[in-house]
Write a protein that holds these residues in place. Structure first.
Motif, PDB file in Angstrom:
ATOM      1  N   SER A 276       0.782  -1.227   0.404  1.00 14.57           N
ATOM      2  CA  SER A 276       0.099   0.300   0.292  1.00 14.57           C
ATOM      3  C   SER A 276       0.850   1.877  -0.387  1.00 14.57           C
ATOM      4  N   LYS A 277       1.081   2.483  -0.671  1.00 14.87           N
ATOM      5  CA  LYS A 277       1.389   3.560  -1.194  1.00 14.87           C
ATOM      6  C   LYS A 277       1.466   4.249   0.082  1.00 14.87           C
ATOM      7  N   SER A 278       1.501   4.839   0.841  1.00 15.82           N
ATOM      8  CA  SER A 278       1.254   6.132   1.615  1.00 15.82           C
ATOM      9  C   SER A 278       1.046   7.664   1.056  1.00 15.82           C
ATOM     10  N   GLY A 279      -0.405   7.644   1.541  1.00 15.23           N
ATOM     11  CA  GLY A 279      -1.433   8.339   1.459  1.00 15.23           C
ATOM     12  C   GLY A 279      -0.150  10.427   1.180  1.00 15.23           C
ATOM     13  N   LEU A 280       0.738  10.123   2.005  1.00 12.39           N
ATOM     14  CA  LEU A 280       0.935  11.430   1.946  1.00 12.39           C
ATOM     15  C   LEU A 280       1.918  11.768   1.268  1.00 12.39           C
ATOM     16  N   LYS A 281       3.329  10.231   0.570  1.00  6.08           N
ATOM     17  CA  LYS A 281       4.042  10.224  -0.155  1.00  6.08           C
ATOM     18  C   LYS A 281       3.604  10.778  -0.997  1.00  6.08           C
ATOM     19  N   ASP A 282       2.353   9.829  -1.361  1.00  8.14           N
ATOM     20  CA  ASP A 282       1.716  10.490  -2.781  1.00  8.14           C
ATOM     21  C   ASP A 282       1.905  11.969  -3.280  1.00  8.14           C
ATOM     22  N   CYS A 283       1.113  12.699  -2.082  1.00  6.71           N
ATOM     23  CA  CYS A 283       0.713  13.702  -1.995  1.00  6.71           C
ATOM     24  C   CYS A 283       1.423  15.024  -2.255  1.00  6.71           C
ATOM     25  N   LEU A 284       3.164  14.660  -1.871  1.00 11.55           N
ATOM     26  CA  LEU A 284       3.638  15.354  -1.770  1.00 11.55           C
ATOM     27  C   LEU A 284       4.554  15.435  -3.035  1.00 11.55           C
ATOM     28  N   GLU A 285       3.873  14.285  -3.638  1.00 12.54           N
ATOM     29  CA  GLU A 285       4.594  14.697  -4.986  1.00 12.54           C
ATOM     30  C   GLU A 285       4.216  15.777  -6.361  1.00 12.54           C
ATOM     31  N   PHE A 286       3.355  15.644  -5.563  1.00  7.31           N
ATOM     32  CA  PHE A 286       2.595  17.178  -6.270  1.00  7.31           C
ATOM     33  C   PHE A 286       2.058  18.346  -5.653  1.00  7.31           C
ATOM     34  N   MET A 287       2.198  18.171  -4.588  1.00 12.52           N
ATOM     35  CA  MET A 287       1.907  19.188  -3.088  1.00 12.52           C
ATOM     36  C   MET A 287       2.735  20.675  -3.804  1.00 12.52           C
ATOM     37  N   PRO A 288       3.802  20.923  -4.234  1.00 11.53           N
ATOM     38  CA  PRO A 288       4.736  22.047  -4.264  1.00 11.53           C
ATOM     39  C   PRO A 288       4.092  22.663  -6.025  1.00 11.53           C
ATOM     40  N   ARG A 289       3.126  21.980  -6.500  1.00 13.15           N
ATOM     41  CA  ARG A 289       2.009  23.074  -7.196  1.00 13.15           C
ATOM     42  C   ARG A 289       1.555  23.324  -6.854  1.00 13.15           C
ATOM     43  N   VAL A 290       0.935  23.659  -5.548  1.00 16.29           N
ATOM     44  CA  VAL A 290      -0.160  23.809  -5.211  1.00 16.29           C
ATOM     45  C   VAL A 290      -0.023  25.479  -4.513  1.00 16.29           C
ATOM     46  N   ASN A 291      -1.043  26.227  -5.455  1.00 17.74           N
ATOM     47  CA  ASN A 291      -0.788  27.135  -4.292  1.00 17.74           C
ATOM     48  C   ASN A 291      -1.609  27.410  -2.552  1.00 17.74           C
ATOM     49  N   GLY A 292      -0.646  27.867  -1.980  1.00 18.57           N
ATOM     50  CA  GLY A 292      -1.396  27.909  -0.605  1.00 18.57           C
ATOM     51  C   GLY A 292      -0.714  27.020   0.230  1.00 18.57           C
ATOM     52  N   ALA A 293      -0.279  25.904  -0.101  1.00 18.36           N
ATOM     53  CA  ALA A 293       0.774  24.861   0.645  1.00 18.36           C
ATOM     54  C   ALA A 293       1.856  25.187   0.489  1.00 18.36           C
ATOM     55  N   HIS A 294       2.211  24.425   1.873  1.00 17.19           N
ATOM     56  CA  HIS A 294       3.632  24.643   2.340  1.00 17.19           C
ATOM     57  C   HIS A 294       4.270  23.166   2.799  1.00 17.19           C
ATOM     58  N   ILE A 295       5.986  22.831   2.812  1.00 12.66           N
ATOM     59  CA  ILE A 295       6.202  22.234   3.266  1.00 12.66           C
ATOM     60  C   ILE A 295       7.257  22.230   4.184  1.00 12.66           C
ATOM     61  N   THR A 296       7.459  21.782   5.049  1.00  9.01           N
ATOM     62  CA  THR A 296       8.565  22.381   6.124  1.00  9.01           C
ATOM     63  C   THR A 296       8.696  20.614   6.084  1.00  9.01           C
ATOM     64  N   GLU A 297      10.596  20.388   5.846  1.00 10.77           N
ATOM     65  CA  GLU A 297      11.339  19.246   6.180  1.00 10.77           C
ATOM     66  C   GLU A 297      12.182  18.786   7.418  1.00 10.77           C
ATOM     67  N   PHE A 298      12.442  18.838   8.109  1.00  8.69           N
ATOM     68  CA  PHE A 298      12.902  18.111   9.406  1.00  8.69           C
ATOM     69  C   PHE A 298      13.463  17.191   9.842  1.00  8.69           C
ATOM     70  N   LYS A 299      14.970  17.866   9.953  1.00  6.62           N
ATOM     71  CA  LYS A 299      16.182  16.332   9.793  1.00  6.62           C
ATOM     72  C   LYS A 299      16.526  16.284  11.159  1.00  6.62           C
ATOM     73  N   ALA A 300      17.318  15.102  11.137  1.00  4.28           N
ATOM     74  CA  ALA A 300      18.172  14.785  12.246  1.00  4.28           C
ATOM     75  C   ALA A 300      18.587  15.665  13.160  1.00  4.28           C
ATOM     76  N   SER A 301      19.227  16.845  12.653  1.00  9.88           N
ATOM     77  CA  SER A 301      19.765  17.558  13.825  1.00  9.88           C
ATOM     78  C   SER A 301      18.396  18.543  14.066  1.00  9.88           C
ATOM     79  N   ASP A 302      17.163  18.537  13.593  1.00 10.27           N
ATOM     80  CA  ASP A 302      15.700  19.201  14.471  1.00 10.27           C
ATOM     81  C   ASP A 302      15.740  18.402  15.623  1.00 10.27           C
ATOM     82  N   VAL A 303      15.783  17.334  16.144  1.00 10.93           N
ATOM     83  CA  VAL A 303      14.996  16.499  17.362  1.00 10.93           C
ATOM     84  C   VAL A 303      15.565  17.200  18.502  1.00 10.93           C
ATOM     85  N   MET A 304      14.657  17.339  19.114  1.00  7.20           N
ATOM     86  CA  MET A 304      14.794  17.797  20.308  1.00  7.20           C
ATOM     87  C   MET A 304      14.391  17.417  21.397  1.00  7.20           C
ATOM     88  N   ARG A 305      14.439  15.920  21.517  1.00 10.92           N
ATOM     89  CA  ARG A 305      14.644  14.923  22.760  1.00 10.92           C
ATOM     90  C   ARG A 305      16.130  14.760  23.605  1.00 10.92           C
TER      91      ARG A 305
END
Length: 321
Positions: A276-305
């Motif tokens: 089963s393909k993740s719906g999140l992974k699927d929509c992230l493929e076209f979301m950059p083309r959608v006006n009013g949408a933004h994607i923030t990608e966190f890195k391992a260095s952003d872990v606050m635990r």
């Protein structure tokens, strides 16, 4: 070659006994936590501090204490808060990633003031405030769910939305909700506990329960959103990686007028059945083309635990390459 040990005197101004007590903690437990984390020795008499340790670490510790003293005016310095600030301050290997602009976004709720602890968190908060749809993608511990909930509370308190809707796919253990005991809320509560924890910390236990009783805050498994349109609401979908493509399409088409939507997820932790393909992974493929949408990608260095969690995540990332 032996490490060069040095010391630095620090005087905190203005002298404020209440802020000093907040900074130092009960029986100086906060100072002991800073000592352990930064590998230094700290002594103080009132607002006069002496920091002893390696020449590279002492100035960092001094800067950290000054920042914490400034923060102590508005924020209670708990062990958790201290750890996050120290994690940001001492990560010299990725220092540029943790620099916060002078015009940082601050979320001021009635009970707490929430500040970004990394550049990614700064970007994420700004994106939520300025976009209709925001995605927070990254490992556990980066603050993506907590900050989304903080923004939801902020919007509610400022009358910028009429209700908060929280959803999460309940599939981690493979159960069907109908076979779990209790009413709808009791069935889905275990899956929404991270969101509850954030709400309790930001609003308080009694306030959260009152808002849930009045249905100002509504919790539901993702499947119960079908057929609904949410206007003037702050909508959060947590653990978005565990949605199917059909579920994600259904969720994203529920967004109504005047609503703000945040989707969080970790694309490296997908619990869907194999094939089963993740719906999140699927929509992230076209979301950059959608006006009013933004994607923030966190890195391992952003872990606050805990610091060890960040190192573990990095090692797992190496094994996947």
């Amino acid at each position: 070659m032996t490490e060069k040990i040095t010391h630095q005197n620090l005087i905190l101004q203005p002298q404020d006994n209440e802020r000093l007590a907040n900074l130092c903690g009960l029986l100086d437990e906060n100072l002991r936590q800073i000592e352990s984390y930064m590998n230094v020795q700290i002594s103080n008499r009132g607002n006069k501090f002496i920091i002893k340790g390696h020449e590279d670490i002492v100035p960092q510790t001094s800067d950290l204490i000054e920042k914490l003293y400034d923060i102590s005016r508005e924020e209670e310095l708990t062990s958790k808060q201290l750890h996050m600030y120290m994690n940001k301050n001492s990560d010299s290997m990725s220092k540029t990633e943790h620099e916060i602009p002078d015009d940082e976004v601050t979320i001021k709720c009635r009970k707490l003031t929430i500040r970004p602890k990394s550049k990614s968190q700064q970007e994420y908060l700004g994106a939520i405030l300025n976009n209709d749809l925001t995605f927070g993608i990254g490992s556990a511990g980066t603050g993506k769910t907590y900050l989304a909930v903080a923004c939801a509370v902020y919007f509610l308190e400022k009358d910028l939305c009429k209700k908060v809707f929280l959803a999460r796919p309940a599939i981690e253990a493979g159960e069907k909700l109908g076979f779990l005991p209790g009413d709808l809320s009791e069935k889905v509560n275990p899956y929404l506990q991270p969101i509850y924890d954030a709400l309790y910390e930001i609003l308080g236990f009694e306030k959260v329960n009152k808002l849930i009783e009045k249905k100002v805050i509504e919790i539901a498994p993702l499947a119960y959103m079908r057929g609904r349109t949410l206007n003037d609401a702050f909508i959060i979908l947590d653990e978005g990686q565990n949605t199917t493509i059909a579920q994600m399409e259904m969720f994203l088409t529920r967004i109504g007028y005047g609503s703000k939507t945040v989707v969080t997820g970790d694309t490296s932790q997908i619990d869907l059945p194999r094939g089963s393909k993740s719906g999140l992974k699927d929509c992230l493929e076209f979301m950059p083309r959608v006006n009013g949408a933004h994607i923030t990608e966190f890195k391992a260095s952003d872990v606050m635990r805990h610091r060890i969690v960040k190192d573990i995540i990095k090692e797992y990332e190496k094994r996947k390459k």
